[in-house]
Design a protein around this motif. Structure first.
Motif, PDB file in Angstrom:
ATOM      1  N   ALA A 226       0.830  -1.202   0.000  1.00 52.28           N
ATOM      2  CA  ALA A 226       0.000   0.000   0.000  1.00 52.28           C
ATOM      3  C   ALA A 226       0.865   1.252   0.000  1.00 52.28           C
ATOM      4  O   ALA A 226       1.844   1.351   0.745  1.00 52.28           O
ATOM      5  CB  ALA A 226      -0.929   0.007   1.217  1.00 52.28           C
ATOM      6  N   LEU A 227       0.483   2.225  -0.846  1.00 53.62           N
ATOM      7  CA  LEU A 227       1.117   3.535  -0.906  1.00 53.62           C
ATOM      8  C   LEU A 227       0.029   4.600  -0.932  1.00 53.62           C
ATOM      9  O   LEU A 227      -1.046   4.392  -1.502  1.00 53.62           O
ATOM     10  CB  LEU A 227       1.979   3.676  -2.162  1.00 53.62           C
ATOM     11  CG  LEU A 227       3.187   2.739  -2.324  1.00 53.62           C
ATOM     12  CD1 LEU A 227       3.807   2.939  -3.703  1.00 53.62           C
ATOM     13  CD2 LEU A 227       4.221   2.999  -1.237  1.00 53.62           C
ATOM     14  N   ALA A 228       0.311   5.750  -0.329  1.00 49.31           N
ATOM     15  CA  ALA A 228      -0.644   6.860  -0.342  1.00 49.31           C
ATOM     16  C   ALA A 228       0.102   8.160  -0.083  1.00 49.31           C
ATOM     17  O   ALA A 228       1.182   8.175   0.511  1.00 49.31           O
ATOM     18  CB  ALA A 228      -1.746   6.659   0.701  1.00 49.31           C
ATOM     19  N   TYR A 229      -0.508   9.264  -0.510  1.00 51.05           N
ATOM     20  CA  TYR A 229       0.011  10.598  -0.231  1.00 51.05           C
ATOM     21  C   TYR A 229      -0.814  11.281   0.848  1.00 51.05           C
ATOM     22  O   TYR A 229      -1.976  10.928   1.081  1.00 51.05           O
ATOM     23  CB  TYR A 229      -0.078  11.480  -1.481  1.00 51.05           C
ATOM     24  CG  TYR A 229       0.971  11.249  -2.514  1.00 51.05           C
ATOM     25  CD1 TYR A 229       2.317  11.454  -2.229  1.00 51.05           C
ATOM     26  CD2 TYR A 229       0.615  10.864  -3.801  1.00 51.05           C
ATOM     27  CE1 TYR A 229       3.278  11.263  -3.195  1.00 51.05           C
ATOM     28  CE2 TYR A 229       1.564  10.674  -4.777  1.00 51.05           C
ATOM     29  CZ  TYR A 229       2.906  10.882  -4.470  1.00 51.05           C
ATOM     30  OH  TYR A 229       3.849  10.691  -5.429  1.00 51.05           O
ATOM     31  N   ASN A 230      -0.217  12.316   1.454  1.00 54.08           N
ATOM     32  CA  ASN A 230      -1.023  13.259   2.212  1.00 54.08           C
ATOM     33  C   ASN A 230      -1.676  14.242   1.243  1.00 54.08           C
ATOM     34  O   ASN A 230      -1.467  14.178   0.025  1.00 54.08           O
ATOM     35  CB  ASN A 230      -0.181  13.983   3.266  1.00 54.08           C
ATOM     36  CG  ASN A 230       0.898  14.852   2.642  1.00 54.08           C
ATOM     37  OD1 ASN A 230       1.339  14.605   1.517  1.00 54.08           O
ATOM     38  ND2 ASN A 230       1.345  15.871   3.348  1.00 54.08           N
ATOM     39  N   ARG A 231      -2.465  15.160   1.756  1.00 54.21           N
ATOM     40  CA  ARG A 231      -3.241  16.061   0.898  1.00 54.21           C
ATOM     41  C   ARG A 231      -2.357  16.932   0.010  1.00 54.21           C
ATOM     42  O   ARG A 231      -2.685  17.200  -1.137  1.00 54.21           O
ATOM     43  CB  ARG A 231      -4.152  16.936   1.758  1.00 54.21           C
ATOM     44  CG  ARG A 231      -5.317  16.176   2.395  1.00 54.21           C
ATOM     45  CD  ARG A 231      -5.915  16.964   3.548  1.00 54.21           C
ATOM     46  NE  ARG A 231      -6.378  18.260   3.142  1.00 54.21           N
ATOM     47  CZ  ARG A 231      -7.627  18.545   2.777  1.00 54.21           C
ATOM     48  NH1 ARG A 231      -8.524  17.569   2.753  1.00 54.21           N
ATOM     49  NH2 ARG A 231      -7.980  19.756   2.440  1.00 54.21           N
ATOM     50  N   ARG A 232      -1.229  17.377   0.530  1.00 52.23           N
ATOM     51  CA  ARG A 232      -0.337  18.251  -0.244  1.00 52.23           C
ATOM     52  C   ARG A 232       0.651  17.468  -1.113  1.00 52.23           C
ATOM     53  O   ARG A 232       1.420  18.054  -1.862  1.00 52.23           O
ATOM     54  CB  ARG A 232       0.437  19.178   0.690  1.00 52.23           C
ATOM     55  CG  ARG A 232      -0.459  20.176   1.417  1.00 52.23           C
ATOM     56  CD  ARG A 232       0.365  21.159   2.218  1.00 52.23           C
ATOM     57  NE  ARG A 232       1.147  20.484   3.254  1.00 52.23           N
ATOM     58  CZ  ARG A 232       1.978  21.112   4.084  1.00 52.23           C
ATOM     59  NH1 ARG A 232       2.145  22.426   3.984  1.00 52.23           N
ATOM     60  NH2 ARG A 232       2.634  20.439   5.018  1.00 52.23           N
ATOM     61  N   ARG A 233       0.646  16.148  -0.983  1.00 50.16           N
ATOM     62  CA  ARG A 233       1.506  15.268  -1.754  1.00 50.16           C
ATOM     63  C   ARG A 233       2.991  15.547  -1.532  1.00 50.16           C
ATOM     64  O   ARG A 233       3.814  15.295  -2.415  1.00 50.16           O
ATOM     65  CB  ARG A 233       1.174  15.356  -3.248  1.00 50.16           C
ATOM     66  CG  ARG A 233      -0.219  14.844  -3.579  1.00 50.16           C
ATOM     67  CD  ARG A 233      -0.384  14.502  -5.027  1.00 50.16           C
ATOM     68  NE  ARG A 233      -1.649  13.820  -5.258  1.00 50.16           N
ATOM     69  CZ  ARG A 233      -1.966  13.186  -6.379  1.00 50.16           C
ATOM     70  NH1 ARG A 233      -1.092  13.133  -7.369  1.00 50.16           N
ATOM     71  NH2 ARG A 233      -3.140  12.593  -6.504  1.00 50.16           N
ATOM     72  N   ASP A 234       3.351  16.038  -0.359  1.00 51.72           N
ATOM     73  CA  ASP A 234       4.763  16.224  -0.047  1.00 51.72           C
ATOM     74  C   ASP A 234       5.299  15.096   0.835  1.00 51.72           C
ATOM     75  O   ASP A 234       6.506  15.018   1.071  1.00 51.72           O
ATOM     76  CB  ASP A 234       5.026  17.576   0.599  1.00 51.72           C
ATOM     77  CG  ASP A 234       4.121  17.863   1.797  1.00 51.72           C
ATOM     78  OD1 ASP A 234       3.217  17.050   2.075  1.00 51.72           O
ATOM     79  OD2 ASP A 234       4.307  18.899   2.442  1.00 51.72           O
ATOM     80  N   TYR A 235       4.417  14.220   1.315  1.00 49.92           N
ATOM     81  CA  TYR A 235       4.834  13.043   2.067  1.00 49.92           C
ATOM     82  C   TYR A 235       4.208  11.799   1.464  1.00 49.92           C
ATOM     83  O   TYR A 235       3.031  11.790   1.092  1.00 49.92           O
ATOM     84  CB  TYR A 235       4.455  13.155   3.543  1.00 49.92           C
ATOM     85  CG  TYR A 235       5.223  14.217   4.288  1.00 49.92           C
ATOM     86  CD1 TYR A 235       6.576  14.061   4.587  1.00 49.92           C
ATOM     87  CD2 TYR A 235       4.595  15.393   4.694  1.00 49.92           C
ATOM     88  CE1 TYR A 235       7.285  15.045   5.259  1.00 49.92           C
ATOM     89  CE2 TYR A 235       5.298  16.382   5.372  1.00 49.92           C
ATOM     90  CZ  TYR A 235       6.645  16.198   5.644  1.00 49.92           C
ATOM     91  OH  TYR A 235       7.344  17.188   6.301  1.00 49.92           O
ATOM     92  N   LEU A 236       5.003  10.748   1.399  1.00 48.18           N
ATOM     93  CA  LEU A 236       4.551   9.454   0.913  1.00 48.18           C
ATOM     94  C   LEU A 236       4.424   8.510   2.100  1.00 48.18           C
ATOM     95  O   LEU A 236       5.338   8.399   2.918  1.00 48.18           O
ATOM     96  CB  LEU A 236       5.562   8.882  -0.087  1.00 48.18           C
ATOM     97  CG  LEU A 236       5.296   7.460  -0.587  1.00 48.18           C
ATOM     98  CD1 LEU A 236       4.116   7.453  -1.554  1.00 48.18           C
ATOM     99  CD2 LEU A 236       6.546   6.878  -1.247  1.00 48.18           C
ATOM    100  N   TYR A 237       3.299   7.807   2.179  1.00 48.13           N
ATOM    101  CA  TYR A 237       3.042   6.834   3.238  1.00 48.13           C
ATOM    102  C   TYR A 237       3.065   5.437   2.624  1.00 48.13           C
ATOM    103  O   TYR A 237       2.485   5.199   1.563  1.00 48.13           O
ATOM    104  CB  TYR A 237       1.684   7.085   3.887  1.00 48.13           C
ATOM    105  CG  TYR A 237       1.601   8.391   4.643  1.00 48.13           C
ATOM    106  CD1 TYR A 237       1.628   8.416   6.037  1.00 48.13           C
ATOM    107  CD2 TYR A 237       1.488   9.605   3.962  1.00 48.13           C
ATOM    108  CE1 TYR A 237       1.555   9.620   6.727  1.00 48.13           C
ATOM    109  CE2 TYR A 237       1.424  10.805   4.642  1.00 48.13           C
ATOM    110  CZ  TYR A 237       1.459  10.805   6.024  1.00 48.13           C
ATOM    111  OH  TYR A 237       1.402  11.999   6.709  1.00 48.13           O
TER     112      TYR A 237
END
Length: 341
Positions: A226-237
Motif C-alpha cells: 500500500a502507498l498513499a500521499y497526504n493532501r499536499r503530496r509532499d509526504y509518501l506513506y
C-alpha cells in the motif's frame, strides 16, 4: 496468512475471477468530443435500461441520495462499527472486462479500469450511454495498478513492467519491462515522480522519462502492498507488515517517521487531513492520528481482507470508503468518527 515473508500469487487479496465487473459512475450528460474514437452503440430506453456496446454494456439506475441521520457506535468487541452516512445506490454498471478488476483511476471526464485480463479500458463518466471508449492490451498478465499524472496514465502489472500512456488517446509513450524483481503491488504519482512498490522495495521514477531516480529498501523482506500521499503530496506513506513509514516525496526521499502497528499485513492505505487509515489482512480498518501517530480506533464490519481505501470530500463532509475481498464496499463519515471518540 498475511505474513511479511510470504509471496502470494496476488498480494492484495484472494483472486475473484469473473466475466463482469461493476462500478458506480456519475449521470450528467453533455456533448463533448474525445480522441478515443466512436463506437456503434445500440441503446434501449426504459426506467431501468440496459445499453449494449459491442460486448460492453451499461445498466443505468437511480441517483445517490443523502441521509443526514448517520452515526457510529461501539461494537461488542470494543471497536467501532460504522453505519452508512448516506444511502448509496448504484447508478451505472460498466461491463466488458474478462477478469477481476484490480484498479480504477479517474480524471475529470473519464474512468480508467485495469483487470486480470491484462487490459485497460476507458469509460465516459459524463454519458453512460457511450460505454467503453477504448480498450488496450496493456500487460501480458494481470494489470494490477493505475495512477494518473497531469497528462499521463501509468500502469503496472504482474508481468513486472511499468508503462505510461497518453491520457487523452491511451497510446503508449513509455515502458520499463522489468521495473521490479517481483510483481508491482502498489503505485502512486505526483507532478514529478511515480512511486511503485513490490516485495521489500519502493522505487521512484521520473514521471516523464520513466528513469529510476531512487530506491528505498527498508522493509525487512516484507511486501509493500500500500502507498498513499497526504493532501499536499509532499509526504509518501507506505504500508507493509505491521509497519507504516512516512517518507519525503521529493528531495532525498528520506524517512520522516515510522509506526509499529501490530495489526498484521497492511493491504490498503488512505490519508486524510486528520487521519492515517489502514486496511488489514485481519478484516479491520485501523485509524491513526496523523499528527501524533497515536492509534485512534478500529473499525469492524468487513469479513474479508480490506483491499482498498479511499477518502473523499463532498458538500456533505469527508467520507471514507473501504472495499474488501468479501465483495462489499462500506462507508464512514470521518467528521462523525472524530466526534464519537
Amino acid at each position: 496468512g498475511g505474513g511479511g515473508g510470504q509471496h502470494p500469487q496476488h498480494p492484495h487479496h484472494p483472486s475473484r475471477h469473473g466475466s463482469t465487473s461493476d462500478v458506480a459512475v456519475a449521470t450528467p450528460q453533455y456533448a463533448r468530443r474525445s480522441t478515443f474514437g466512436e463506437h456503434n452503440n445500440s441503446y434501449y430506453s426504459g426506467n431501468n435500461r440496459r445499453d449494449s456496446y459491442g460486448g460492453s454494456s451499461v445498466t443505468s439506475h437511480h441517483s445517490l441520495t443523502h441521509d443526514p441521520h448517520h452515526h457510529m457506535h461501539r461494537g461488542g468487541g470494543g471497536g467501532f462499527i460504522w453505519q452508512m452516512p448516506f444511502t448509496v445506490k448504484c447508478i451505472g454498471t460498466f461491463r466488458g472486462h474478462k477478469g477481476t478488476i484490480w484498479s480504477l483511476a479517474a480524471s475529470r471526464e473519464f474512468l480508467y479500469s485495469s483487470s486480470s485480463d491484462g487490459s485497460i479500458k476507458v469509460w465516459d463518466m459524463a454519458d453512460l450511454r457511450r460505454g467503453c471508449l477504448k480498450t488496450v492490451s496493456a500487460h501480458k498478465d494481470c494489470a494490477m495498478c493505475l495512477a494518473i499524472g497531469k497528462v499521463t496514465l501509468f500502469s503496472a502489472g504482474t508481468d513486472l513492467s511499468l508503462r505510461s500512456w497518453n491520457l487523452h488517446n491511451l497510446e503508449e509513450v513509455g515502458v520499463v519491462e522489468r521495473a521490479h524483481d517481483g510483481m508491482i503491488s502498489a503505485m502512486v504519482c505526483n507532478k514529478e515522480y511515480v512511486f511503485t512498490s513490490s516485495h521489500g522495495c519502493i522505487k521512484v521514477w521520473n514521471g516523464l522519462t520513466l528513469q529510476e531516480v531512487h530506491r528505498i529498501e527498508h522493509f525487512s523482506q516484507s511486501w509493500v502492498r500500500a502507498l498513499a500521499y497526504n493532501r499536499r503530496r509532499d509526504y509518501l506513506y507506505s504500508g507493509s507488515y505491521n509497519k507504516i513509514h512516512v517518507w519525503r516525496a521529493s528531495g532525498d526521499f528520506s524517512l520522516v517517521s515510522s509506526l509499529e502497528t501490530n495489526y498484521g499485513a497492511i493491504y490498503s492505505l488512505a490519508v486524510s487531513k486528520k487521519y492515517i487509515i489502514t486496511g488489514t489482512h485481519n478484516q479491520n480498518v485501523q485509524v491513526y492520528d496523523i499528527a501524533t501517530l497515536a492509534h485512534v480506533c478500529s473499525l469492524t464490519g468487513h469479513i474479508g481482507t480490506v483491499t482498498v481505501l479511499r477518502v473523499t470530500e463532498s458538500f456533505h463532509g469527508s467520507f471514507m470508503f473501504s472495499g474488501s475481498s468479501d465483495t462489499t464496499v462500506q462507508a464512514c463519515a470521518l467528521p462523525v468518527l472524530s466526534s464519537s471518540i
